[in-house]
Structures are given as structure tokens and as C-alpha cells.
Design an enzyme around this catalytic site. Structure first.
Site, mmCIF file in Angstrom:
data_model
loop_
_atom_site.group_PDB
_atom_site.id
_atom_site.type_symbol
_atom_site.label_atom_id
_atom_site.label_comp_id
_atom_site.label_asym_id
_atom_site.label_seq_id
_atom_site.Cartn_x
_atom_site.Cartn_y
_atom_site.Cartn_z
ATOM 1 N N ASP A 518 -19.777 20.548 15.634
ATOM 2 C CA ASP A 518 -19.372 19.153 15.751
ATOM 3 C C ASP A 518 -19.554 18.757 17.219
ATOM 4 O OD1 ASP A 518 -18.156 16.665 15.100
ATOM 5 O OD2 ASP A 518 -16.285 17.404 15.955
ATOM 6 N N ASP A 708 -13.323 20.562 15.556
ATOM 7 C CA ASP A 708 -12.054 20.366 16.257
ATOM 8 C C ASP A 708 -10.846 20.559 15.361
ATOM 9 O OD1 ASP A 708 -11.998 18.128 14.705
ATOM 10 O OD2 ASP A 708 -12.165 16.689 16.333
ATOM 11 N N ASP A 712 -12.532 17.581 10.594
ATOM 12 C CA ASP A 712 -13.544 18.443 10.005
ATOM 13 C C ASP A 712 -12.949 19.444 9.017
ATOM 14 O OD1 ASP A 712 -15.610 17.290 11.524
ATOM 15 O OD2 ASP A 712 -15.062 18.522 13.246
#
Length: 811
Positions: A518, A708, A712
Site C-alpha cells: 500500500d 497500514d 486494508d
């Protein structure tokens, strides 16, 4: 030495005089319990007055032969009463959450693991069982309505294992007692071995007939006398373990060891009495000493495996200085940390640990985060910053406002995660357990076949060949070296700031073909700053900023935080808020409906398309009302300093690196270009990220996801293995297999290296154990190895795999 020998003799006398189990029901006799009953002309120890009364009644009724003919221990109501000791009854009251750890003693091999997990899995209400051989602990989840902790302990004791609910101090004391006892047994075995060798070597050297028969017999009798302490005291763990294994019908690795010692000693005694043939007293003492030495190394490895958890537990202070009244007066009271509640103000003095999560409200200092993240340098802390519990104040005194209870703090949550870590077993360890469980059974059958064949070919060598086969085998390498390696790797990672939670984390990470990152909060610092507010409608810059701050007042998104930081007091209040994950927020202010978020989301209310293009590498957030675009907010985030090196190390390792972001494609591509990532995909919602990972997996990829841990959650759960950036209370939202405890990505690359080394060492251990047994057992069966050489080989093999596993602890 005399003191050690005296203590060893007392231990041996106690071991022979005090049965481990109640003679009537089989439950352990509690410490201090001295209930007895006369059965078969001898006084027998009982676990409780109920069993003693029952035994007296049986004997008084003329049914004393019951104990001679029974095939199992008595199952009576008093047995349950004996199991429900006072501490278990108290734990039943406290253990209502249906989850907990238990200390278990006596687990030696894969057969033990198989039996314990199978037996507990049969209990009503037990949902999950995971035994960690390396730490001597077992983790369970159960339905509190169907199962109690006392029932779990009773089931374990019924199959011969000492068990009790886990307590850090009691667990540590048990390990220390076991270590001291094992050291005394090792000392006695070593002393016996050296003395026996003094008498055995002259006999070997005089093989040409220079020593007369009388002197040879004297040497043998002296060796016999010196071997007795080793057999009767030092070898007790093997005999006790073998008896327990045979009684429960599942032979473990102690069975061939005990049979080998007993057979060699019995054969030597027969030879000694007959006055002809070979004696194996030197082989017996050497075998016991070397095997105890290997077991001592294993116990040390087990003790070290629990150090990380104990260190975390000690990091949480038991008390805190709570402020009363005006903080400036420094009027404090000392209270238990468990009594702190959100909103309390606590004074943290230099050198003290923060008792629980909180926010600094007064003072600036430096904080030592090494306990939580492994960071070696203190970090500057100012007013307004969040501090997790367990962080040590390395500067001046500060005042902290408590934001969570001690039970829900970051440190407490981390302790619970560490407790879970290492409880399960990866596929390679499960395979080793299955093989080891049947290895012993096959070995015993092979020993019988070898003896029968040699008895036909050369009866004089049959006994020696059978003993050599029993002694030379090494099932412990299959069942113990793997969990030892995993425990050492877990400890190493924790010291470097990585917590491997799931059992398959290291194994899957080593096999990963794709590493998907990410962007925000992972490759970047996750602290974007508002660079520009561009009005595109009738409202001015300050009004647009106030509306945006009001709409995002309750949002935890990092972009929302950047907007709020630019306008901390919006002066407006938004109502009827509606959040759409990955898109934006809608709400009304003074009766007017507004939207803030991505351009497609805002366009549904404003109509048309965004009027201006965003600068390259900038994240944009739009604000609009019905039929009118109002403003564009340009935000940017800085890359983590170590991100370039981490990406490069993964690429050099042959893994494909992918950037998968919810930001616009242009922003994602700009970040990917700076980091040297060839594959960048932007504008992906959480569901689309999960779909992307699923497509990779359908193509045969093994995907490692790094995010994080907040937005997610879905893709972290869907990846083959995943890591989350652990920051403060976000630990509670983790859906990942591993946690990066610090602020950086550097430990992630270290985790990849550790995973590679760990799996390599596990494979080395399993290959060595397999090759050794395939070579040594046929050699012993064919008569090429005598018992003393077999003992050296078996003990050396055990020590080798344990020492090889402990290499992972070295930095």
C-alpha cells in the site's frame, strides 16, 4: 561436588519413595499431601482423603486383589474432586472468556504433541488447541458454557502430563527447577562416565590377554557400582517418560532410550554374574550423559524462547502516579496501573515507563521505544503526541492523559499477540510431528526383527545389535529441532521489531513471489500535509477549509487529519454524516448538503467533471455542493527514507514488487517511479485491492501484502501472508499475519532474510535427521556399530540440530 552428590542422592530417594501419581485414581499427589492407605502389604500414597478412604474400604472388604488385576485407574467422583484444586476453582471463576494458555510439563516429542492435541480436541466445547513444544505452553479456545479450565487440566493429568493455568512467575520457577534437577542429573552422569571409563580403558587396552580374569572381573564390578547412580538417578527422566508413554498406549522417543538403557544394563549384569562376555557399563554412562547434555541444551533453548514475552510483561509498570486536582501542583497518589481510566492524568518521571496508552499534555522529553519496536535511539516527544504503554521516559518528567485502560493498552495487546505467536505450527513442522509419532513404533518393530534375525545367525551378537538399534535412533531431531528453530526465529524478529503472529508467516513469506505495498502510511510516512487550497467556486479559501474540516471532524483517515490540522477550530458542525470507504464523506451544514472526497464521488453531487488537473505526485481531495464545485485540496506525503532500500532488497531477492494504492494513478505512478517499482496501480478501492490480489493468486502467485492495517483489512486477510504497520491502538484492528512494531519498513526486509534462514535451517535439520537415521539404523542393525558408538551418535545428532537452530538467535 559432595553437596551436589548429596542432593542428587536425596532426589533419587525421593523419586523412589514418592510416586508421582495417586495409587488409587492416578491423579498427581499434591505437594504437601501425605494421605496413605495400606494396599498389598505396603503403604501407598493417595492424592486426597477420598481416595485413601476408598482404598481402605476395598482392602477391608477383602477385595485387595482389585489393585493387582485392574487394567486402569479408578474413575470415581473423588477423582474429579482431586482435580479441582483450589487454584483451578479460582481460575474457573476468572477464566470466563473462553481463551487462555496453560503450562504443560513432560512433552518430549511429536507423539506427545499428537496425543495432547487429540485428547483436548475431544473435549466438549474446545474449539482450538495449539501446543508450543519450545515454550512448554499450550493455547486453547473453548466455549465457556461447555468447558471449564479445570476440565482441561483434568484431561491433561489423566493422560500423564502435569498442567496448570499459565502464570509467568510459576512457569519461570518450574523451568528453573527443571533446569537445576537436570543439571544435577547431568553432573552425576558425567561423574559416573569419567569414573567408569577409568576402569573400562585398561580392559580395552589389555585385550591381548595381559590382564588376568580376576582383575578383569574386579574392573567390571567397579564399573557396575559406578554405573548404578547414573541408571538409578540420572536416567530417571527417560524411565518416567517411557512408563507414561507406554501406559497411555502411544510410545514416544523416551521408550527406545529407556529400553536401550535397561537392555544394556540388564545384559551387562547377566554377563557380570556369568563371568564371561562383554559389559556395556561405559556405553550406558556415556549415552546417559550425552543425551542429558542434549536435553539440557534443549531446555536452555526453551527458556530463552520465553524471554521475549517475559520482557514485555515486565515492561508494564504495576503502579502509576495519578495526579489529583491541578496538574501544576504535582499532587500525586500512587495507584495500581489497572485502576487507571481514560481521562486520568499521570505523572511519568525520568526512567519510568508509561503505564498505559496516553497523550502528552505537559512537558517535552525523549522516549525509549526499544521494548515495543526495537529502536535503539530515543525519540523526541512533544506535547500532543501519543505514547503507547511500556515506553520509557528517557528525559524530563511529563504529564500524560490516559487514553486507554491498562488491559487495552498497546503493550497489553502486544503481549496477547506474542502469546498467540508461535502456538501453531507451519506445514513443515506438522509433517515432522506426524513422522516422529510413527517413527518410534516402527523402530521398536525393527528392533524385534533385528534381534530375531541375529538370534538365528549369531545368538551371541543378537542382544548387542538390538541395543545398538534402540540407542542409535534419533526421533527428537524430527520433532524438537523444528519448533526450536521457529522459537529462535520468532525471538530474533521480535528483537528487531517484527512480530510473526500466524504460524505460517515465515514459511509463506519465504515462498512469496509478489510483495504488494500500500502507499499511504506504508511506503510513505502516512502524515500528508495540506500544500494548497484552490477555490473553484463562489466560496473563499477559508470558508471552504472550514466546511472541509467540519465534514471530516470525526474521520480517522490520514488525509482528513491533514485538513483538520490546517483548520483546528472550524467553527461549524456537520450533521447527517455518511461515510463511503475509499471514496469520501457526505454531510449537511446549516441545511446545505456537501461532499468531500475523490473526484468521481463528489461529481455525483456537483455534476460535470473536475475543472482543473492536479499537479504530478499530489493527492487531491474535492469539495462540492449540489450542482457546484467549490474547492480542490492538494496534499502530499513524504517517502520513508528506507523505502528505496527495502524495495531494492526484495527485487534483488527475485520477488516482484507491486504498488497498490487508493490514490489516483498519477500519484501512485509518481511514487513508484521514485522507488523503482515497475508495477503501480492507483485508484483502487478496498474491494478492488482484494480482487487484484485474488487475480494474482489465480495465476499461481504467492502474495505478501504490506499495509497500514486500517483500511486494508480485507486485502490483508486475503493475501497469502500479510504485514501491518503497527501504530498505537491500530493493533486492535489488525487482520495481518505479522506486525511491524516500529515506524519504519527496515524490519520487513530483515524478516524476509530471517524467513529464508529459518526455513533453510529447518530443512537442514530435517535432512540431517533423515540421513542420519537412514545411515545409522542399518549400520547398527548389521552389527557395524556397538552400543557406545550408537550412544555417541544419537546424542551428538540431538545436540547438533538444537545448536543449529539456535544460530538464528545471533544477530
Amino acid at each position: 561436588m559432595s553437596a551436589v552428590l548429596a542432593q542428587a542422592m536425596r532426589d533419587a530417594q525421593n523419586a523412589r519413595a514418592e510416586p508421582v501419581q495417586c495409587y488409587h485414581c492416578g491423579l498427581p499427589v499434591p505437594d504437601g499431601g501425605r494421605w496413605e492407605a495400606q494396599v498389598g502389604g505396603a503403604m501407598r500414597s493417595m492424592c486426597c482423603p477420598g481416595c485413601a478412604a476408598a482404598a481402605d474400604a476395598i482392602v477391608a472388604g477383602g477385595l485387595g486383589n482389585y489393585y493387582e488385576n485392574r487394567t486402569e485407574f479408578a474413575a470415581t467422583a473423588t477423582a474429579s474432586a482431586g482435580a479441582d484444586a483450589p487454584e483451578l476453582a479460582l481460575f474457573d471463576e476468572a477464566g470466563t472468556k473462553g481463551e487462555g494458555s496453560f503450562t504443560i510439563e513432560g512433552v518430549r516429542c511429536g507423539a506427545c504433541v499428537w496425543l495432547v492435541e487429540r485428547r483436548l480436541g475431544e473435549l466438549p466445547g474446545v474449539r482450538e488447541v495449539a501446543l508450543n513444544v519450545a515454550t512448554g505452553r499450550i493455547y486453547l479456545r473453548w466455549d465457556p458454557l461447555l468447558c471449564r479450565p479445570s476440565a482441561i487440566v483434568r484431561a491433561l493429568r489423566a493422560i500423564g502430563y502435569t498442567a496448570y493455568p499459565y502464570e509467568a512467575r510459576r512457569h519461570g520457577d518450574a523451568l528453573q527447577r527443571a533446569r537445576r534437577t537436570l543439571f544435577r542429573q547431568l553432573f552425576v552422569a558425567g561423574l559416573s562416565m569419567m569414573q567408569v571409563m577409568m576402569y573400562a580403558v585398561p580392559v580395552y587396552l589389555a585385550g591381548d590377554g595381559t590382564m588376568d580374569a580376576g582383575m578383569t572381573a574386579l574392573m567390571h564390578w567397579a564399573s557396575f557400582a559406578l554405573t548404578l547412580p547414573a541408571v538409578l538417578y540420572s536416567a530417571l527422566p527417560f524411565f518416567a517418560g517411557a512408563w507414561r508413554d507406554l501406559r497411555r498406549g502411544m510410545p514416544g522417543m523416551d521408550v527406545p532410550v529407556a529400553l536401550g538403557i535397561a537392555a544394556a544394563f540388564a545384559g551387562s549384569c547377566v554377563t557380570l554374574l556369568a563371568g564371561k562376555g562383554e559389559v556395556y557399563f561405559d556405553s550406558i554412562t556415556m549415552f546417559i550423559f550425552l543425551l542429558l547434555g542434549s536435553r539440557y541444551l534443549e531446555l536452555e533453548a526453551r527458556r530463552r524462547a520465553t524471554e521475549a514475552l517475559d520482557t514485555l510483561r515486565r515492561g508494564a509498570p504495576a503502579s502509576a502516579y495519578r495526579l489529583r486536582g491541578d496538574p501544576a501542583l504535582r499532587d500525586t497518589e500512587l495507584v495500581p496501573a489497572t485502576k487507571l481510566a481514560p481521562g486520568d492524568l499521570v505523572l511519568v518521571k525520568p526512567g519510568q515507563a508509561v503505564p498505559t496508552d496516553g497523550q502528552v499534555v505537559e512537558g517535552a522529553t525523549e522516549a525509549d521505544f526499544s521494548l515495543l519496536s526495537g529502536e535503539s535511539k530515543p525519540r523526541a516527544v512533544a506535547v500532543g503526541e501519543q505514547l503507547p504503554g511500556g515506553v520509557v521516559n528517557a528525559g524530563q518528567a511529563i504529564v500524560v492523559r490516559v487514553t486507554s485502560s491498562a488491559h487495552e493498552s498497546t503493550l497489553a495487546m502486544l503481549v496477547r499477540l506474542v502469546e498467540r505467536a508461535g502456538q501453531g505450527k507451519p506445514a513443515i513442522a506438522l509433517w515432522a510431528d506426524r513422522v516422529a509419532a510413527w517413527f518410534v513404533v516402527g523402530l521398536l518393530l525393527l528392533t524385534g526383527v533385528v534381534y530375531a534375525i541375529w538370534h538365528v545367525l549369531d545368538p551371541a551378537r543378537a542382544w548387542q545389535a538390538a541395543i545398538a538399534v534402540l540407542v542409535v535412533s534419533c526421533p527428537c531431531a524430527l520433532s524438537l529441532a523444528t519448533p526450536t528453530a521457529l522459537a529462535a526465529a520468532t525471538d530474533r524478529l521480535l528483537r528487531r521489531g517484527v512480530l510473526a503472529v500466524a504460524p505460517h508467516t515465515l514459511e509463506t513469506f519465504e515462498r512469496a513471489t509478489h510483495v504488494v505495498f500500500d502507499k499511504t502510511g506504508t511506503l510513505t510516512h502516512g502524515c500528508p500535509r495540506l500544500r494548497r487550497v484552490l477555490p473553484v467556486g463562489e466560496l473563499d479559501r477559508e470558508t471552504c477549509l472550514r466546511i472541509a474540516a467540519a465534514l471530516q471532524a470525526d474521520s480517522s483517515h490520514t488525509l482528513s487529519g491533514a485538513v483538520r490540522a490546517a483548520m483546528p477550530e472550524p467553527g461549524l458542525r456537520a450533521r447527517d454524516l455518511r461515510f463511503e470507504i475509499g471514496r469520501g464523506i457526505e454531510g449537511s451544514i446549516d441545511g446545505v448538503v456537501y461532499r468531500i472526497g475523490s473526484a468521481p464521488f463528489v461529481a455525483e453531487l456537483a455534476g460535470g467533471a473536475a475543472r482543473t488537473a492536479a499537479p504530478p505526485g499530489t493527492t487531491t481531495v474535492w469539495l462540492a455542493t449540489a450542482g457546484a464545485w467549490l474547492a480542490r485540496f492538494d496534499l502530499s506525503d513524504s517517502l520513508r527514507e528506507e523505502a528505496i532500500d527495502v524495495v531494492r532488497r526484495f527485487r534483488d531477492g527475485g520477488k516482484t514488487v507491486v504498488l497498490l494504492s487508493g490514490d489516483e494513478q498519477a500519484v501512485a505512478q509518481a511514487v513508484a517511479s521514485q522507488l523503482g517499482i515497475a508495477h503501480a496501480y492507483g485508484g483502487r478501492l478496498p474491494a478492488e485491492k482484494l480482487a487484484f490480489v485474488r487475480e494474482l493468486q489465480k495465476g499461481g502467485a504467492v502474495v505478501a501484502m504490506v499495509g497500514d492495517g486500517v483500511n486494508d483489512a480485507a486485502v490483508l486477510s486475503g493475501a497469502d501472508v500479510s504485514f501491518a504497520m503497527g501504530r498505537g491502538a491500530e493493533l486492535a484492528q489488525l487482520h495481518a499475519d505479522g506486525v511491524l512494531l516500529g515506524e519504519g519498513l527496515g524490519p520487513l526486509a530483515d524478516a524476509a532474510d530471517t524467513a529464508r534462514r529459518t526455513l533453510a535451517i529447518v530443512r537442514q535439520n530435517l535432512v540431517w535427521a533423515t540421513v542420519y537415521n537412514l545411515a545409522a539404523i542399518p549400520a547398527a542393525a548389521s552389527g557395524l556399530l556397538n552400543p557406545w558408538l550408537s550412544g555417541i551418535g544419537m546424542a551428538a545428532s540431538s545436540a547438533l540440530v538444537v545448536l543449529n537452530a539456535l544460530r538464528l538467535r545471533k544477530d
